[in-house]
Design an enzyme around this catalytic site. Structure first.
Site, PDB file in Angstrom:
ATOM      1  NE  ARG A  36      -2.947  -1.377   3.328  1.00 41.43           N
ATOM      2  CZ  ARG A  36      -3.855  -1.374   4.269  1.00 41.43           C
ATOM      3  NH1 ARG A  36      -4.866  -0.546   4.217  1.00 41.43           N
ATOM      4  NH2 ARG A  36      -3.740  -2.184   5.305  1.00 41.43           N
ATOM      5  CG  LEU A  65      -6.905  -4.532  -1.897  1.00 41.66           C
ATOM      6  CD1 LEU A  65      -7.248  -5.474  -0.756  1.00 41.66           C
ATOM      7  CD2 LEU A  65      -6.994  -5.259  -3.232  1.00 41.66           C
ATOM      8  CB  VAL A  84      -2.688 -13.171  -1.222  1.00 44.91           C
ATOM      9  CG1 VAL A  84      -2.689 -13.770   0.169  1.00 44.91           C
ATOM     10  CG2 VAL A  84      -2.178 -14.192  -2.233  1.00 44.91           C
ATOM     11  CE1 TYR A 159     -10.708 -11.786   6.970  1.00 39.95           C
ATOM     12  CE2 TYR A 159     -11.464 -13.736   8.152  1.00 39.95           C
ATOM     13  CZ  TYR A 159     -10.669 -13.156   7.184  1.00 39.95           C
ATOM     14  OH  TYR A 159      -9.843 -13.934   6.418  1.00 39.95           O
ATOM     15  CE  LYS A 163     -11.096 -13.661   2.529  1.00 37.70           C
ATOM     16  NZ  LYS A 163     -10.095 -12.981   1.658  1.00 37.70           N
ATOM     17  N   PRO A 188      -8.938 -21.178   2.751  1.00 39.28           N
ATOM     18  CG  PRO A 188      -6.999 -19.884   2.777  1.00 39.28           C
ATOM     19  CD  PRO A 188      -8.434 -19.860   2.334  1.00 39.28           C
ATOM     20  CB  VAL A 191      -3.287 -19.351   7.826  1.00 37.77           C
ATOM     21  CG1 VAL A 191      -1.875 -19.637   7.335  1.00 37.77           C
ATOM     22  CG2 VAL A 191      -4.297 -19.611   6.703  1.00 37.77           C
ATOM     23  CB  SER A 203      -4.933 -16.813  11.762  1.00 39.99           C
ATOM     24  OG  SER A 203      -3.877 -16.557  10.859  1.00 39.99           O
TER      25      SER A 203
HETATM   26  P1  NAP Z   1      -2.161 -10.469   6.680  1.00 45.24           P
HETATM   27  O1  NAP Z   1      -0.800 -10.904   7.039  1.00 45.24           O
HETATM   28  O2  NAP Z   1      -2.858  -9.513   7.582  1.00 45.24           O
HETATM   29  O3  NAP Z   1      -2.118  -9.886   5.200  1.00 45.24           O
HETATM   30  C1  NAP Z   1      -3.135  -9.109   4.680  1.00 45.24           C
HETATM   31  C2  NAP Z   1      -2.550  -8.360   3.498  1.00 45.24           C
HETATM   32  O4  NAP Z   1      -3.596  -7.596   2.878  1.00 45.24           O
HETATM   33  C3  NAP Z   1      -1.451  -7.368   3.896  1.00 45.24           C
HETATM   34  O5  NAP Z   1      -0.454  -7.385   2.912  1.00 45.24           O
HETATM   35  C4  NAP Z   1      -2.189  -6.048   3.884  1.00 45.24           C
HETATM   36  O6  NAP Z   1      -1.355  -4.918   3.652  1.00 45.24           O
HETATM   37  C5  NAP Z   1      -3.100  -6.275   2.701  1.00 45.24           C
HETATM   38  N1  NAP Z   1      -4.173  -5.294   2.687  1.00 45.24           N
HETATM   39  C6  NAP Z   1      -5.122  -5.068   3.623  1.00 45.24           C
HETATM   40  N2  NAP Z   1      -5.897  -4.040   3.246  1.00 45.24           N
HETATM   41  C7  NAP Z   1      -5.417  -3.601   2.053  1.00 45.24           C
HETATM   42  C8  NAP Z   1      -5.772  -2.562   1.151  1.00 45.24           C
HETATM   43  N3  NAP Z   1      -6.783  -1.727   1.410  1.00 45.24           N
HETATM   44  N4  NAP Z   1      -5.060  -2.420   0.022  1.00 45.24           N
HETATM   45  C9  NAP Z   1      -4.019  -3.251  -0.264  1.00 45.24           C
HETATM   46  N5  NAP Z   1      -3.621  -4.229   0.552  1.00 45.24           N
HETATM   47  C10 NAP Z   1      -4.315  -4.408   1.696  1.00 45.24           C
HETATM   48  O7  NAP Z   1      -3.136 -11.711   6.545  1.00 45.24           O
HETATM   49  P2  NAP Z   1      -2.970 -13.135   5.855  1.00 45.24           P
HETATM   50  O8  NAP Z   1      -3.285 -14.146   6.871  1.00 45.24           O
HETATM   51  O9  NAP Z   1      -1.705 -13.234   5.119  1.00 45.24           O
HETATM   52  O10 NAP Z   1      -4.213 -13.123   4.864  1.00 45.24           O
HETATM   53  C11 NAP Z   1      -4.064 -13.099   3.475  1.00 45.24           C
HETATM   54  C12 NAP Z   1      -5.349 -13.544   2.825  1.00 45.24           C
HETATM   55  O11 NAP Z   1      -5.722 -14.818   3.300  1.00 45.24           O
HETATM   56  C13 NAP Z   1      -6.552 -12.633   3.075  1.00 45.24           C
HETATM   57  O12 NAP Z   1      -7.316 -12.597   1.903  1.00 45.24           O
HETATM   58  C14 NAP Z   1      -7.305 -13.372   4.151  1.00 45.24           C
HETATM   59  O13 NAP Z   1      -8.668 -13.045   4.207  1.00 45.24           O
HETATM   60  C15 NAP Z   1      -7.078 -14.804   3.718  1.00 45.24           C
HETATM   61  N6  NAP Z   1      -7.246 -15.796   4.777  1.00 45.24           N
HETATM   62  C16 NAP Z   1      -6.472 -15.745   5.878  1.00 45.24           C
HETATM   63  C17 NAP Z   1      -6.659 -16.682   6.872  1.00 45.24           C
HETATM   64  C18 NAP Z   1      -5.868 -16.678   8.124  1.00 45.24           C
HETATM   65  O14 NAP Z   1      -6.200 -17.425   9.030  1.00 45.24           O
HETATM   66  N7  NAP Z   1      -4.806 -15.898   8.223  1.00 45.24           N
HETATM   67  C19 NAP Z   1      -7.630 -17.683   6.720  1.00 45.24           C
HETATM   68  C20 NAP Z   1      -8.392 -17.699   5.561  1.00 45.24           C
HETATM   69  C21 NAP Z   1      -8.191 -16.760   4.588  1.00 45.24           C
HETATM   70  P3  NAP Z   1      -0.749  -4.055   4.893  1.00 45.24           P
HETATM   71  O15 NAP Z   1       0.441  -4.823   5.358  1.00 45.24           O
HETATM   72  O16 NAP Z   1      -0.436  -2.756   4.271  1.00 45.24           O
HETATM   73  O17 NAP Z   1      -1.832  -3.972   5.934  1.00 45.24           O
END
Ligand code: NAP
Length: 342
Positions: A36, A65, A84, A159, A163, A188, A191, A203
């Site tokens: 971002r 986004l 992602v 949240y 999704k 997923p 995670v 998570s």
């Molecule tokens: P994370 O570490 O919090 O990563 C989220 C990412 O999204 C970060 O790079 C964040 O950027 C970016 N983001 C958030 N808002 C944004 C915006 N407005 N514009 C551009 N980028 C933005 O979480 P993660 O666990 O890796 O999750 C990644 C994906 O997996 C997500 O789609 C999540 O819903 C999905 N998911 C995660 C889990 C889990 O348990 N972790 C389970 C199921 C699905 P910043 O660093 O700038 O905030």
């Protein structure tokens, strides 16, 4: 298997994205990723360097986004996109739109940019949140045929709703306007796995909070778990497999209550698990503590809800072979300890 030699991974500062980028680099692809703000580029490069040698094959672009700028440029020249990025807040916002807008509208921005730039396939990270919420708990495992219901606001938070709404919007858009672009979604479970530093996903707190808790027992909250390395691998299998187009794949292992996580920690990492409670907190006590504790109150829709999911389709069709929950939990605990985060 299809070849994807240049791939965009959105949200390079994220936990899952880091492992996807690293695996692509290790497999020889060039990777474009987005942040971002340009100020995050150094952190992203540092995190990835712990996992893979970029060797000049990692480009970092700026795109949010919530806006159109930068997405077409990021997609240009890429044959594949792993979308992602999506917000995962540590606390639920008052207004769903804070999450729904970047999740849904951001996904549509990425999809349109990908189609217009001639990308062949987008693999979008959805969630088990889009599969098994809004119906209460049940013992029969949910499958890819199941969809969460965003109308039941007593069985999800903003949240989960972000999704489910985002994944639906992506498939609806794809059916109407996707053209030759292929779409695959990955759902997923929660995670966990090794952390790369302080910037881990919310998570991972499932394991970290147990290792740091001062509570006398564990509330009956639970999730299907999956290791971040396995979920990255599933994204890349979904990118490369010719047969994956137009399909959803659940990526998760067994459903674990917090007591199961505690049992795994005590068995596998006893040196770290001295404070992990063994008792289950009675539900009346959890409800009582929710009155005073906003964090517990925000999670009450999960209390006593069993939501198992089946990843048989990913195993059968993509040859996915995830590690056990206990291995993932033990590696999470050890890496949190090694990073000084306990
Ligand atoms: P994370 O570490 O919090 O990563 C989220 C990412 O999204 C970060 O790079 C964040 O950027 C970016 N983001 C958030 N808002 C944004 C915006 N407005 N514009 C551009 N980028 C933005 O979480 P993660 O666990 O890796 O999750 C990644 C994906 O997996 C997500 O789609 C999540 O819903 C999905 N998911 C995660 C889990 C889990 O348990 N972790 C389970 C199921 C699905 P910043 O660093 O700038 O905030």
């Amino acid at each position: 298997m299809a070849e994807f030699d240049r791939v965009l991974v959105t949200g390079g500062s994220g936990y899952i994205a880091s492992f996807c980028i690293a695996q692509l680099l290790r497999e020889g692809a060039s990777v474009v990723t987005t942040v971002r703000s340009r100020t995050r580029e150094a952190d992203v490069r540092q995190a990835i360097a712990k996992l893979a040698d970029a060797d000049g094959r990692l480009e970092v672009r700026v795109a949010d986004l919530n806006g159109d700028d930068g997405w077409w440029d990021a997609c240009a020249g890429c044959s594949g996109v792993l979308h992602v990025a999506s917000p995962i807040p540590s606390e639920s916002p008052k207004n769903d739109d804070e999450l729904v807008r970047p999740a849904r509208d951001g996904a549509l921005r990425v999809l349109k940019a990908a189609r217009d730039a001639g990308v062949r396939r987008v693999v979008m990270t959805s969630s088990s949140a889009a599969v098994c919420y809004g119906h209460g708990g049940r013992s029969k495992p949910y499958t890819e045929a199941d969809w969460s219901d965003p109308r039941d606001r007593t069985d999800s938070s903003a949240y989960e709703r972000s999704k489910m709404i985002a994944e639906r919007a992506a498939w609806d858009w794809h059916a109407r306007e996707g053209g030759a672009l292929e779409l695959v979604t990955i759902c997923p479970g929660a995670v966990i796995g090794p952390v790369l530093g302080r910037d881990f996903s919310a998570s991972v707190e499932i394991v970290r909070s147990l290792l740091r808790t001062s509570m006398p027992g564990l509330p009956r909250f639970g999730w299907p778990l999956v290791d971040v390395r396995d979920i990255a691998d599933l994204h890349i299998r979904a990118l490369r497999s010719l047969n994956a187009a137009s399909q959803r794949f659940i990526g998760a292992g067994d459903f674990y209550w917090l007591q199961d996580v505690g049992r795994a920690l005590r068995e596998r990492t006893p040196e770290l698990a001295g404070r992990v409670p063994t008792r289950r907190l009675p539900s009346w006590l959890v409800r009582l503590s929710a009155l005073r504790n906003p964090a517990v109150r925000a999670r009450m829709y999960e209390l006593n809800k069993l939501r198992p999911v089946s990843a048989e389709k990913a195993k059968r069709e993509l040859g996915w072979a995830p590690r056990s929950n206990d291995d993932a939990i033990a590696d999470t605990a050890r890496s949190l300890s090694a990073e000084g985060l306990l």
